[in-house]
Design a protein around this motif. Structure first.
Motif, PDB file in Angstrom:
ATOM      1  N   ASP A   1       0.819  -1.223   0.000  1.00 37.45           N
ATOM      2  CA  ASP A   1       0.000   0.000   0.000  1.00 37.45           C
ATOM      3  C   ASP A   1       0.847   1.263   0.000  1.00 37.45           C
ATOM      4  OD1 ASP A   1      -2.254  -1.641   0.141  1.00 37.45           O
ATOM      5  OD2 ASP A   1      -2.300  -1.579   2.325  1.00 37.45           O
ATOM      6  N   ASN A   2       1.808   1.336  -0.937  1.00 34.61           N
ATOM      7  CA  ASN A   2       2.626   2.534  -1.082  1.00 34.61           C
ATOM      8  C   ASN A   2       2.498   3.065  -2.506  1.00 34.61           C
ATOM      9  OD1 ASN A   2       4.252   3.155   1.481  1.00 34.61           O
ATOM     10  ND2 ASN A   2       4.450   0.936   1.333  1.00 34.61           N
ATOM     11  N   GLN A   3       3.438   3.876  -2.931  1.00 37.32           N
ATOM     12  CA  GLN A   3       3.374   4.520  -4.248  1.00 37.32           C
ATOM     13  C   GLN A   3       4.596   4.192  -5.105  1.00 37.32           C
ATOM     14  OE1 GLN A   3       0.614   6.425  -5.059  1.00 37.32           O
ATOM     15  NE2 GLN A   3      -0.195   5.808  -3.057  1.00 37.32           N
ATOM     16  N   LEU A   4       5.201   3.055  -4.859  1.00 36.19           N
ATOM     17  CA  LEU A   4       6.397   2.655  -5.602  1.00 36.19           C
ATOM     18  C   LEU A   4       6.055   2.397  -7.071  1.00 36.19           C
ATOM     19  CD1 LEU A   4       7.843   0.112  -3.017  1.00 36.19           C
ATOM     20  CD2 LEU A   4       8.704   2.416  -3.461  1.00 36.19           C
ATOM     21  N   THR A   5       6.909   2.869  -7.963  1.00 35.07           N
ATOM     22  CA  THR A   5       6.721   2.622  -9.393  1.00 35.07           C
ATOM     23  C   THR A   5       7.757   1.648  -9.950  1.00 35.07           C
ATOM     24  OG1 THR A   5       8.047   4.576  -9.958  1.00 35.07           O
ATOM     25  CG2 THR A   5       5.655   4.865  -9.785  1.00 35.07           C
ATOM     26  N   THR A   6       8.871   1.512  -9.249  1.00 30.39           N
ATOM     27  CA  THR A   6       9.888   0.537  -9.643  1.00 30.39           C
ATOM     28  C   THR A   6      10.727   0.214  -8.415  1.00 30.39           C
ATOM     29  OG1 THR A   6      11.624   0.005 -11.251  1.00 30.39           O
ATOM     30  CG2 THR A   6      11.629   2.236 -10.322  1.00 30.39           C
ATOM     31  N   LEU A   7      11.707  -0.660  -8.586  1.00 24.60           N
ATOM     32  CA  LEU A   7      12.572  -1.080  -7.498  1.00 24.60           C
ATOM     33  C   LEU A   7      14.022  -0.973  -7.942  1.00 24.60           C
ATOM     34  CD1 LEU A   7      10.665  -4.342  -6.493  1.00 24.60           C
ATOM     35  CD2 LEU A   7      10.578  -2.155  -5.294  1.00 24.60           C
ATOM     36  N   PRO A   8      14.934  -0.738  -7.008  1.00 26.54           N
ATOM     37  CA  PRO A   8      16.357  -0.696  -7.395  1.00 26.54           C
ATOM     38  C   PRO A   8      16.865  -2.101  -7.707  1.00 26.54           C
ATOM     39  CG  PRO A   8      16.146  -0.511  -5.014  1.00 26.54           C
ATOM     40  CD  PRO A   8      14.750  -0.472  -5.561  1.00 26.54           C
ATOM     41  N   GLU A   9      17.696  -2.207  -8.715  1.00 32.87           N
ATOM     42  CA  GLU A   9      18.263  -3.516  -9.055  1.00 32.87           C
ATOM     43  C   GLU A   9      19.122  -4.057  -7.918  1.00 32.87           C
ATOM     44  OE1 GLU A   9      21.048  -4.660 -12.642  1.00 32.87           O
ATOM     45  OE2 GLU A   9      18.957  -4.476 -13.292  1.00 32.87           O
ATOM     46  N   SER A  10      19.588  -3.171  -7.051  1.00 36.05           N
ATOM     47  CA  SER A  10      20.409  -3.591  -5.915  1.00 36.05           C
ATOM     48  C   SER A  10      19.646  -4.495  -4.957  1.00 36.05           C
ATOM     49  CB  SER A  10      20.933  -2.363  -5.159  1.00 36.05           C
ATOM     50  OG  SER A  10      19.869  -1.550  -4.701  1.00 36.05           O
ATOM     51  N   LEU A  11      18.315  -4.559  -5.118  1.00 36.86           N
ATOM     52  CA  LEU A  11      17.520  -5.465  -4.296  1.00 36.86           C
ATOM     53  C   LEU A  11      17.974  -6.914  -4.493  1.00 36.86           C
ATOM     54  CD1 LEU A  11      14.997  -4.937  -2.411  1.00 36.86           C
ATOM     55  CD2 LEU A  11      13.625  -5.877  -4.264  1.00 36.86           C
ATOM     56  N   SER A  12      18.553  -7.187  -5.638  1.00 39.34           N
ATOM     57  CA  SER A  12      19.027  -8.547  -5.943  1.00 39.34           C
ATOM     58  C   SER A  12      20.177  -8.981  -5.040  1.00 39.34           C
ATOM     59  CB  SER A  12      19.464  -8.640  -7.410  1.00 39.34           C
ATOM     60  OG  SER A  12      20.592  -7.812  -7.649  1.00 39.34           O
ATOM     61  N   CYS A  13      20.759  -8.059  -4.292  1.00 39.86           N
ATOM     62  CA  CYS A  13      21.862  -8.393  -3.384  1.00 39.86           C
ATOM     63  C   CYS A  13      21.380  -8.977  -2.057  1.00 39.86           C
ATOM     64  CB  CYS A  13      22.714  -7.155  -3.113  1.00 39.86           C
ATOM     65  SG  CYS A  13      23.541  -6.486  -4.567  1.00 39.86           S
ATOM     66  N   LEU A  14      20.067  -8.972  -1.844  1.00 44.26           N
ATOM     67  CA  LEU A  14      19.522  -9.449  -0.566  1.00 44.26           C
ATOM     68  C   LEU A  14      19.374 -10.969  -0.620  1.00 44.26           C
ATOM     69  CD1 LEU A  14      16.801  -6.689   0.019  1.00 44.26           C
ATOM     70  CD2 LEU A  14      19.174  -6.742   0.818  1.00 44.26           C
ATOM     71  N   THR A  15      20.479 -11.660  -0.542  1.00 42.77           N
ATOM     72  CA  THR A  15      20.517 -13.101  -0.793  1.00 42.77           C
ATOM     73  C   THR A  15      19.829 -13.935   0.284  1.00 42.77           C
ATOM     74  OG1 THR A  15      22.715 -13.176   0.218  1.00 42.77           O
ATOM     75  CG2 THR A  15      22.599 -12.937  -2.175  1.00 42.77           C
ATOM     76  N   ASN A  16      19.539 -13.345   1.443  1.00 39.69           N
ATOM     77  CA  ASN A  16      18.845 -14.080   2.510  1.00 39.69           C
ATOM     78  C   ASN A  16      17.351 -13.767   2.559  1.00 39.69           C
ATOM     79  OD1 ASN A  16      20.995 -15.585   3.784  1.00 39.69           O
ATOM     80  ND2 ASN A  16      21.813 -13.609   4.444  1.00 39.69           N
ATOM     81  N   LEU A  17      16.869 -12.997   1.593  1.00 42.28           N
ATOM     82  CA  LEU A  17      15.471 -12.592   1.597  1.00 42.28           C
ATOM     83  C   LEU A  17      14.561 -13.800   1.370  1.00 42.28           C
ATOM     84  CD1 LEU A  17      13.912  -9.901   1.882  1.00 42.28           C
ATOM     85  CD2 LEU A  17      13.784  -9.829  -0.622  1.00 42.28           C
ATOM     86  N   ASN A  18      13.602 -14.014   2.290  1.00 35.31           N
ATOM     87  CA  ASN A  18      12.633 -15.110   2.187  1.00 35.31           C
ATOM     88  C   ASN A  18      11.263 -14.641   1.718  1.00 35.31           C
ATOM     89  OD1 ASN A  18      13.856 -16.703   5.228  1.00 35.31           O
ATOM     90  ND2 ASN A  18      14.549 -16.942   3.123  1.00 35.31           N
ATOM     91  N   HIS A  19      10.862 -13.442   2.152  1.00 38.24           N
ATOM     92  CA  HIS A  19       9.500 -12.975   1.886  1.00 38.24           C
ATOM     93  C   HIS A  19       9.545 -11.531   1.385  1.00 38.24           C
ATOM     94  CE1 HIS A  19       8.275 -16.556   4.033  1.00 38.24           C
ATOM     95  NE2 HIS A  19       9.018 -16.172   5.058  1.00 38.24           N
ATOM     96  N   LEU A  20       8.956 -11.323   0.207  1.00 36.95           N
ATOM     97  CA  LEU A  20       8.903  -9.984  -0.399  1.00 36.95           C
ATOM     98  C   LEU A  20       7.457  -9.676  -0.749  1.00 36.95           C
ATOM     99  CD1 LEU A  20      10.256  -7.459  -1.559  1.00 36.95           C
ATOM    100  CD2 LEU A  20      10.708  -8.746  -3.658  1.00 36.95           C
ATOM    101  N   ASN A  21       6.910  -8.652  -0.122  1.00 35.66           N
ATOM    102  CA  ASN A  21       5.511  -8.280  -0.329  1.00 35.66           C
ATOM    103  C   ASN A  21       5.432  -6.842  -0.829  1.00 35.66           C
ATOM    104  OD1 ASN A  21       2.754  -7.743  -0.213  1.00 35.66           O
ATOM    105  ND2 ASN A  21       2.458  -8.950   1.646  1.00 35.66           N
ATOM    106  N   LEU A  22       5.026  -6.689  -2.081  1.00 35.11           N
ATOM    107  CA  LEU A  22       4.926  -5.381  -2.730  1.00 35.11           C
ATOM    108  C   LEU A  22       3.496  -5.105  -3.187  1.00 35.11           C
ATOM    109  CD1 LEU A  22       8.167  -5.901  -4.760  1.00 35.11           C
ATOM    110  CD2 LEU A  22       7.890  -4.191  -2.963  1.00 35.11           C
ATOM    111  N   ARG A  23       2.551  -5.690  -2.501  1.00 34.79           N
ATOM    112  CA  ARG A  23       1.136  -5.580  -2.875  1.00 34.79           C
ATOM    113  C   ARG A  23       0.670  -4.122  -2.895  1.00 34.79           C
ATOM    114  NH1 ARG A  23      -2.319  -9.200   0.724  1.00 34.79           N
ATOM    115  NH2 ARG A  23      -1.818 -10.725  -0.907  1.00 34.79           N
ATOM    116  N   ASN A  24      -0.124  -3.829  -3.918  1.00 29.16           N
ATOM    117  CA  ASN A  24      -0.817  -2.545  -4.028  1.00 29.16           C
ATOM    118  C   ASN A  24       0.138  -1.350  -4.037  1.00 29.16           C
ATOM    119  OD1 ASN A  24      -3.096  -0.955  -4.368  1.00 29.16           O
ATOM    120  ND2 ASN A  24      -3.465  -0.742  -2.175  1.00 29.16           N
ATOM    121  N   ASN A  25       0.996  -1.351  -5.052  1.00 24.93           N
ATOM    122  CA  ASN A  25       1.812  -0.190  -5.358  1.00 24.93           C
ATOM    123  C   ASN A  25       1.493   0.250  -6.785  1.00 24.93           C
ATOM    124  OD1 ASN A  25       4.095   0.632  -3.266  1.00 24.93           O
ATOM    125  ND2 ASN A  25       3.732  -1.564  -3.016  1.00 24.93           N
TER     126      ASN A  25
END
Length: 299
Positions: free
Chosen positions: A77-101
Motif C-alpha cells: 500500500d505505497n506509491q512505488l513505481t519501480t525497485l532498485p536492481e540492488s535489491l538482488s543483493c539481498l541473498t537471505n530474503l525469504n518474503h517480499l511483499n509489494l502488494r498494491n503499489n
C-alpha cells in the motif's frame, strides 16, 4: 568502527526521532506515516525485517543492498513505481511483499540472486511483463501476480519447481508458456479473468495440481492432456466458450467439483457420468429452442 558508519547511525537515529519512529536492531515496522527512507538505512547490518505499510513511499534507496541479514521486506500500500536492481543483493530474503503499489516495470536482474525467496507478492500493481530472472528464485513456493496488466509469463517460470501456489487472476494473459508443465510441486493454479483462448498440452504434466481456476476466459476447447491430471479435485471453467469436453475427462477420477456454467454446451456432457467422485457439478446448457437451462447438481 568507521566514522562513516557512526555518522550513518546518527543520521538514522535522528530520522527516527524526527518521524516519531521506533526501530530496533533487527526490525522496523511502520504504518500510516508519510516517509522517505533515508540512505543511511543501509548501515543497519543486523536488520532482518522491514515493514512500511501505507507510508506513501515512492522509492527505495539503493543502499538497501547492504542489508545482508534481511529476510522479510513488506512494502504494501505505497506509491512505488519501480525497485532498485540492488535489491538482488539481498541473498537471505525469504518474503517480499509489494502488494498494491504502482510498479509498472521491474529491473531485468532483480531476482538473479534471490535464490532463498519463498513468497513473492506483486499483486495489484501495473506490471505488463515479468523479467526472465524470475526463474532464478528457485525456492519460491507462492507467487501472487493478480490484478496487473501482464500479457504473458516468461518461459523461465518453469524453473520454479518448488512453486506450490500461482495466482494470476485479472491480467491480460492470452496464453501460457509450455514450461508451465515443469511446475512439479504446483497444487493451486488460478488464471481466472484473463484472455486465454487455448491451454498448452503441457498443462497435463502437473502431477500435484489439485485446484485449477480458469473462470472468465475465452477457451473454446481443452487439451486432451487435461485428463492426465490425476490429483485434480476442483476445476472451475465458467464463463468461457466451451462446446464440449475432451474424452480424456473420464480419467479425472479425483475430481469432486466441476463448474462449466455459462459456456456454449447444447446438452449436459455425457462424459461426466463416468466420474464417480464428482460431488458438485455446476452447469448450464442451451436447448435447441434457444432457451437456457441452468442446472446445479450436488450430492
Amino acid at each position: 568502527m568507521s566514522k562513516v558508519f557512526i555518522d550513518q547511525q546518527m543520521i538514522l537515529k535522528e530520522w527516527a526521532e524526527n518521524n516519531g519512529v521506533r526501530i530496533s536492531s533487527n526490525s522496523i515496522n511502520i504504518a500510516f506515516k508519510d516517509l522517505t527512507i533515508p540512505v543511511s538505512i543501509g548501515s543497519m547490518k543486523n536488520l532482518e525485517r522491514i515493514t512500511f505499510k501505507q507510508c506513501n513511499l515512492t522509492e527505495l534507496p539503493g543502499s538497501i543492498e547492504h542489508l545482508s541479514s534481511l529476510t522479510d521486506l513488506v512494502l504494501i500500500d505505497n506509491q512505488l513505481t519501480t525497485l532498485p536492481e540492488s535489491l538482488s543483493c539481498l541473498t537471505n530474503l525469504n518474503h517480499l511483499n509489494l502488494r498494491n503499489n504502482k510498479i509498472d516495470v521491474l529491473p531485468n536482474l532483480i531476482f538473479y540472486n534471490l535464490s532463498s525467496l519463498k513468497t513473492l507478492y506483486l499483486d495489484y500493481n501495473k506490471l505488463t511483463e515479468l523479467p526472465d530472472s524470475l526463474g532464478e528464485a528457485v525456492e519460491l513456493s507462492l507467487l501472487d501476480i493478480q490484478h496487473n496488466k501482464l500479457e504473458s509469463l516468461p518461459q523461465t517460470i518453469g524453473n520454479l519447481t518448488n512453486l506450490n501456489s500461482l495466482y494470476c487472476k485479472n491480467n491480460k494473459l492470452e496464453n501460457l508458456p509450455e514450461s508451465i508443465g515443469h511446475l512439479s510441486s504446483l497444487k493451486l493454479l488460478d488464471i481466472s479473468s484473463n484472455n486465454l483462448n487455448v491451454l498448452p498440452e503441457s498443462i497435463g504434466l502437473l502431477p500435484s495440481v489439485t485446484d485449477i481456476n480458469l473462470q472468465d476466459n475465452c477457451l473454446t476447447t481443452l487439451p486432451d492432456s487435461i485428463g492426465d491430471l490425476s490429483c485434480l479435485v476442483e476445476l472451475l471453467l465458467p464463463s468461457n466458450q466451451l462446446k464440449n469436453l475432451p474424452m480424456s475427462f473420464s480419467k479425472l477420477t479425483s475430481l469432486r467439483k466441476l463448474d462449466i456454467e455459462f459456456n456454449n454446451f447444447n446438452q449436459f456432457p455425457d462424459i461426466l457420468s463416468d466420474l464417480s467422485s464428482l460431488r458438485n457439478i455446476i452447469s448450464s446448457f442451451k436447448q435447441p429452442n434457444n432457451n437456457n437451462n441452468n442446472n446445479n447438481y450436488s450430492s
